[in-house]
Design an enzyme around this catalytic site. Sequence first.
Site, PDB file in Angstrom:
ATOM      1  N   CYS A   1       9.766   1.225  16.268  1.00 29.75           N
ATOM      2  CA  CYS A   1       9.216  -0.047  17.352  1.00 29.75           C
ATOM      3  C   CYS A   1       9.847  -1.445  16.840  1.00 29.75           C
ATOM      4  O   CYS A   1      10.306  -2.245  17.695  1.00 29.75           O
ATOM      5  CB  CYS A   1       7.835  -0.264  17.290  1.00 29.75           C
ATOM      6  SG  CYS A   1       7.144  -0.500  15.383  1.00 29.75           S
TER       7      CYS A   1
ATOM      8  N   HIS B   1       2.873  -2.642  13.954  1.00 26.74           N
ATOM      9  CA  HIS B   1       3.553  -2.358  15.319  1.00 26.74           C
ATOM     10  C   HIS B   1       4.166  -3.323  16.087  1.00 26.74           C
ATOM     11  O   HIS B   1       3.549  -4.562  16.058  1.00 26.74           O
ATOM     12  CB  HIS B   1       2.411  -1.397  16.306  1.00 26.74           C
ATOM     13  CG  HIS B   1       3.296  -1.050  17.582  1.00 26.74           C
ATOM     14  ND1 HIS B   1       4.251  -0.149  17.595  1.00 26.74           N
ATOM     15  CD2 HIS B   1       2.988  -1.347  18.795  1.00 26.74           C
ATOM     16  CE1 HIS B   1       4.579   0.172  18.777  1.00 26.74           C
ATOM     17  NE2 HIS B   1       4.099  -0.365  19.467  1.00 26.74           N
TER      18      HIS B   1
ATOM     19  N   HIS C   1      -5.396  17.469  13.565  1.00 28.21           N
ATOM     20  CA  HIS C   1      -5.100  19.058  13.494  1.00 28.21           C
ATOM     21  C   HIS C   1      -4.518  19.510  12.314  1.00 28.21           C
ATOM     22  O   HIS C   1      -5.014  20.798  11.842  1.00 28.21           O
ATOM     23  CB  HIS C   1      -4.209  19.440  14.909  1.00 28.21           C
ATOM     24  CG  HIS C   1      -3.846  20.762  14.942  1.00 28.21           C
ATOM     25  ND1 HIS C   1      -4.653  21.762  15.309  1.00 28.21           N
ATOM     26  CD2 HIS C   1      -2.476  21.291  14.605  1.00 28.21           C
ATOM     27  CE1 HIS C   1      -3.920  22.913  15.412  1.00 28.21           C
ATOM     28  NE2 HIS C   1      -2.993  22.605  15.122  1.00 28.21           N
TER      29      HIS C   1
ATOM     30  N   CYS D   1       5.075  16.756   3.788  1.00 32.16           N
ATOM     31  CA  CYS D   1       6.128  15.851   3.152  1.00 32.16           C
ATOM     32  C   CYS D   1       5.813  14.469   3.584  1.00 32.16           C
ATOM     33  O   CYS D   1       6.532  13.552   2.945  1.00 32.16           O
ATOM     34  CB  CYS D   1       7.503  16.289   3.670  1.00 32.16           C
ATOM     35  SG  CYS D   1       7.846  18.231   3.095  1.00 32.16           S
TER      36      CYS D   1
ATOM     37  N   CYS E   1       7.083  16.656   9.200  1.00 26.11           N
ATOM     38  CA  CYS E   1       6.159  17.665   8.377  1.00 26.11           C
ATOM     39  C   CYS E   1       5.293  16.756   7.952  1.00 26.11           C
ATOM     40  O   CYS E   1       5.489  15.606   7.222  1.00 26.11           O
ATOM     41  CB  CYS E   1       7.086  17.944   7.196  1.00 26.11           C
ATOM     42  SG  CYS E   1       6.321  19.109   6.054  1.00 26.11           S
TER      43      CYS E   1
END
Length: 467
Positions: free
Chosen positions: A142, A418, A34, A72, A69
């Site tokens: 995580c 992860h 997006h 950034c 952000c």
Amino acid sequence: MKKQVCRSNKSPWVCLTCSSVHCGRYVNGHAKKHYEDAQIPLTNHKKTEKQEKVQHTVCMDCSSYSTYCYRCDDFVVNDTKLGLVQKVREHLQNLENSAFTADRHRKRKLLENSSLNSKLLKVNGSTTALCATGLRNLGNTCFMNAILQSLSNIQQFCCYFKELPAVELRNGKTAGRRTYHTRSQGDNNVSLVEEFRKTLCALWQGSQTAFSPESLFYVVWKIMPNFRGYQQQDAHEFMRYLLDHLHLELQGGFNGVSRSVILQENSGLSASNKCCINGASTVVTAIFGGILQNEVNCLICGTESRKFDPFLDCLRSFTDLEELDETELYMCHKCKKKQKSTKKFWIQKLPKVLCLHLKRFHWTAYLRNKVDTYVEFPLRGLDMKCYLLEPENSGPESCLYDLAAVVVHHGSGVGSGHYTAYATHEGRWFHFNDSTVTLTDEETVVKAKAYILFYVERQAKSGSDKL
């Protein structure tokens, strides 16, 4: 708020420019897409000054309310002059609180009527609801969540902390009692033990599906500078730092009272079970501490040197006989000079909880690569007797260990990927993936490519149990 493109309800992020809600980068990455789509130059229409300023760069996690952000590529800790970010947080929390009661009632009805739901289990003919709680990811945390869930399922260790009284800090308030804060706040009056205690208490209350360890993470930032920031960290390194700092704080106590005293009063651990590391024993060394014998033999005169070292986990092949190379010549006191020698480790005392760290990362010229080989491990009956210095002095079951938890790293590198964890609780295996907790089975657990294995010493059966 409207949701576009993405139909997933996992890891929702709201754009603070247009209020669109999309999934995070570890689901389908629609929130990032997006932002990227908003940066594509308009070719058919002339940009207005307003359009140039609207770039959809900042979004907020709808679960933890942390702000990120994309321009950034980092989390945002400051607010606007009007406090608009905080107002959005409060609005989201109000929406969550207003919907919580009705949603909880709806879910309870759904669970009661659904015999196939994975959160219900038949135990001795009665229906039991899943009470495990997930941990929200605060931004690549995580590694911390996997370790916390593993430790929360080591019963003797977890129960000790949950039974501790709440710590009152010097300002008269309970440690870490804040909902939102910036990481730059100058509060040195923090307690790792207290925040660890509160986190463990929250994980098995069954009152919420996910808990945000925000206050604990704040304390970690304060006292463990290595873990500041939101980059991925090594789970084993975090575990070592966490246990070391818990040990040090328990030694020193809080409000002038040493918690080593509480160890003797509440934990039920005998003095023979304690292994002192860096001073007085604590629950950390009583449960995770063992003793290694470091044995060095001079190959010239045969002189043997022995040294005893405490350890908190068994790493690699400690007990293999190793011939030291030219760069590691041993100073033989009989020969009065450095000589070739062999070295061998024996375990003089086993810990109550055996932590096995598999060396899954190795350095090449410039990179730290992952070793993705599957390593078989037993769920029950890991026998450590053959590694003991004096196996004849051990009991028949004192060297047997059963698996309690497994930490798994998914991905190709130590700085990425992860972490998730498998752990057993009251005879059931769970998979902990940040906020999501699911029931699983032993067949799934043994297929995991383990990174850290937690084995708990099997308790010897009493005389009445053997009859």
